[in-house]
Design an enzyme around this catalytic site. Structure first.
Site, PDB file in Angstrom:
ATOM      1  N   GLY A 218       0.643  -7.219   7.931  1.00  0.00           N
ATOM      2  CA  GLY A 218       0.533  -6.266   6.591  1.00  0.00           C
ATOM      3  C   GLY A 218       1.142  -5.053   7.009  1.00  0.00           C
ATOM      4  O   GLY A 218       1.749  -4.913   8.232  1.00  0.00           O
ATOM      5  N   ASN A 219       1.163  -3.973   6.190  1.00  0.00           N
ATOM      6  CA  ASN A 219       1.414  -2.476   6.734  1.00  0.00           C
ATOM      7  C   ASN A 219       0.557  -1.408   6.218  1.00  0.00           C
ATOM      8  O   ASN A 219      -0.298  -1.896   5.239  1.00  0.00           O
ATOM      9  CB  ASN A 219       3.131  -2.382   6.522  1.00  0.00           C
ATOM     10  CG  ASN A 219       3.199  -2.535   4.987  1.00  0.00           C
ATOM     11  OD1 ASN A 219       2.692  -1.642   3.974  1.00  0.00           O
ATOM     12  ND2 ASN A 219       3.948  -3.468   4.397  1.00  0.00           N
ATOM     13  N   ARG A 220       0.885  -0.125   6.532  1.00  0.00           N
ATOM     14  CA  ARG A 220      -0.016   0.524   5.963  1.00  0.00           C
ATOM     15  C   ARG A 220       0.125   1.451   4.727  1.00  0.00           C
ATOM     16  O   ARG A 220      -0.229   2.538   4.319  1.00  0.00           O
ATOM     17  CB  ARG A 220      -0.020   1.872   7.007  1.00  0.00           C
ATOM     18  CG  ARG A 220      -0.736   1.355   8.205  1.00  0.00           C
ATOM     19  CD  ARG A 220      -0.470   2.287   9.417  1.00  0.00           C
ATOM     20  NE  ARG A 220      -1.042   3.629   9.157  1.00  0.00           N
ATOM     21  CZ  ARG A 220      -0.700   4.804  10.150  1.00  0.00           C
ATOM     22  NH1 ARG A 220      -0.278   4.370  11.140  1.00  0.00           N
ATOM     23  NH2 ARG A 220      -1.221   5.851   9.569  1.00  0.00           N
ATOM     24  N   ALA A 284       6.204  -1.439  -0.035  1.00  0.00           N
ATOM     25  CA  ALA A 284       6.678  -1.524   1.421  1.00  0.00           C
ATOM     26  C   ALA A 284       6.531  -3.353   1.730  1.00  0.00           C
ATOM     27  O   ALA A 284       5.631  -3.667   2.141  1.00  0.00           O
ATOM     28  CB  ALA A 284       5.803  -1.023   2.393  1.00  0.00           C
TER      29      ALA A 284
END
Ligand code: CTP
Length: 407
Positions: A218-220, A284
């Site tokens: 995943g990402n932030r 994102a």
């Protein structure tokens, strides 16, 4: 799904609630909760009298912001000066507005924080009076009311009914839901409906690419910017579909939300939402996903593990490549360095109408922050937006989008 109509128009609004010193101050607590449920940002200022009825801490807990009580708090002033706070507000609500507070406002006094804020702001002011019915009916109060109304101050209530002292008459604070409805009506009337009749699709948040049943890449991304952009477009009259990756954010009023998890699901949901007039890719999206997610939990065996990842479809570039009705395609770029150069490269490579770039990895900005600074680039121009709350940035960006639509 669509939010309740009564709060439509409040999402992303910056509301300054000034609480006066009356027993009805306790109802202002519920008002804060309802305003926040409607998606508004709320800051609270209290008079000295109000603090005898309710504590600043109660408001702080509900607003999520420090409660302001005095002009002479150097720490609070350093964080946001009172003039800055007066300018921050889109609207000011005085609830309860006592007879004394109304008199002081009518005469332009600035002898405490609340009256100073009301004098310093250029935002519209709404009063919700609450007092004993004889005080309300007194010619002095009625004259002050007329003065304030003549200056454009909007008044909601007071309601007729039993009062705290055991008497009955006009003087009860309007119910929180009535104040919210009045504010929402005012908000909708103020926002230009320049996206009416247009369909806008916004992607927001991260994507999660499953490695096995318990792990993911995943990402932030917090999704806050995309949600603010969707709210802003809906306020301006657009029909908005928000395709959201996994985030815990409330759905903005008037927005249709489709929740997804992976890049592939986001791709499908975005194309299902087309055709549209405007696409804003604020998500994102993962660039890579496991070739084959493991059916069972991956067990550790050797010292290192190599993941076999494949490229995800570039949703933004694919949307930009097809011409069905789209008037404007906007991408986002989060960069740690060479922001302008990389952003312009993406603008061209993906054939976008506009790209909005921000620097990530700096303090007070980027993914998880409520604040951000950013620059929008298009073929023959650019515009920088100074660091501001994402809700404000979204409104400013939407102004630019409307301009570019007409260009
Ligand atoms: N995007 C997309 N689909 C993808 C990847 C990105 O729609 N599979 C969109 C994002 O929503 C965003 C923009 O493309 O609007 C970001 O561009 P991208 O080139 O993917 O940015 P980075 O991943 O940061 O690229 P790089 O790692 O090359 O800097």
């Amino acid at each position: 799904m669509s939010g309740p109509d009564k709060t439509q128009g409040l999402a992303g609004q910056r509301l300054l609630l000034c609480v006066g010193g009356g027993i009805a101050a306790y109802k202002a607590l519920e008002l804060v909760r309802r305003l926040r449920d409607g998606g508004a940002e709320v800051q609270v200022a209290m008079t000295a009298g109000a603090q005898h009825f309710v504590t600043p801490l109660s408001f702080q807990a509900l607003s999520g912001q420090p409660t302001r009580t005095t002009l002479w708090d150097s720490a609070a002033e350093q964080a946001m000066g009172h003039i800055e706070l007066a300018r921050w507000a889109d609207r000011v609500i005085v609830a309860p507005a006592t007879a004394d507070l109304m008199a002081r406002l009518a005469h332009g006094l600035a002898d405490d924080l609340v009256t100073t804020l009301c004098l310093a702001t250029t935002a519209p002011i709404m009063l919700a009076p609450a007092m004993n019915h004889r005080m309300w009916q007194h010619p002095a109060t009625q004259a002050n009311l007329a003065t304030l109304r003549a200056r454009g101050v909007q008044v909601v209530g007071p309601n007729d009914g039993p009062l705290a002292e055991g008497e009955s008459g006009p003087g009860r604070l309007a119910e929180p839901h009535e104040i919210v409805a009045a504010l929402a009506g005012q908000a909708a009337a103020q926002v230009p409906q320049d996206l009416a009749g247009l369909k806008v699709v916004v992607s927001a948040g991260p994507t999660y690419e499953d490695l096995d049943p318990v792990r993911y890449l995943g990402n932030r991304s917090s999704g806050k910017m995309g949600f603010a952009v969707a709210a802003s477009a809906a306020r301006r009259g657009a029909r908005v579909t928000l395709v959201a990756g996994p985030v815990q954010l409330p759905t903005p009023a008037g927005v249709d939300r489709v929740d997804v998890r992976s890049a592939a699901q986001m791709h499908a949901a975005v194309f299902a939402a087309l055709p549209a007039d405007i696409y804003i890719g604020a998500a994102a999206v993962a660039d890579y996903t496991p070739r084959e997610p493991a059916a069972n939990k991956i067990k550790k065996s050797s010292e290192s593990l190599a993941l076999d990842l494949v490229r995800t479809p570039d949703i933004l570039a694919e949307v930009a490549a097809q011409t069905q009705a789209l008037k404007l395609v906007v991408g986002f770029a989060a960069e740690t360095n060479n922001v302008a150069e990389y952003a312009r490269r993406k603008l061209e490579a993906k054939r976008l109408d506009m790209i909005v770039a921000n620097r990530v990895g700096i303090a007070d900005g980027g993914f998880e922050s409520d604040q951000n600074a950013m620059t929008a680039y298009w073929k023959d121009g650019e515009r920088s937006f100074a660091s501001a709350p994402k809700t404000r940035l979204a409104d400013d960006l939407m102004d630019l989008i409307v301009e570019r639509l007409d260009a």
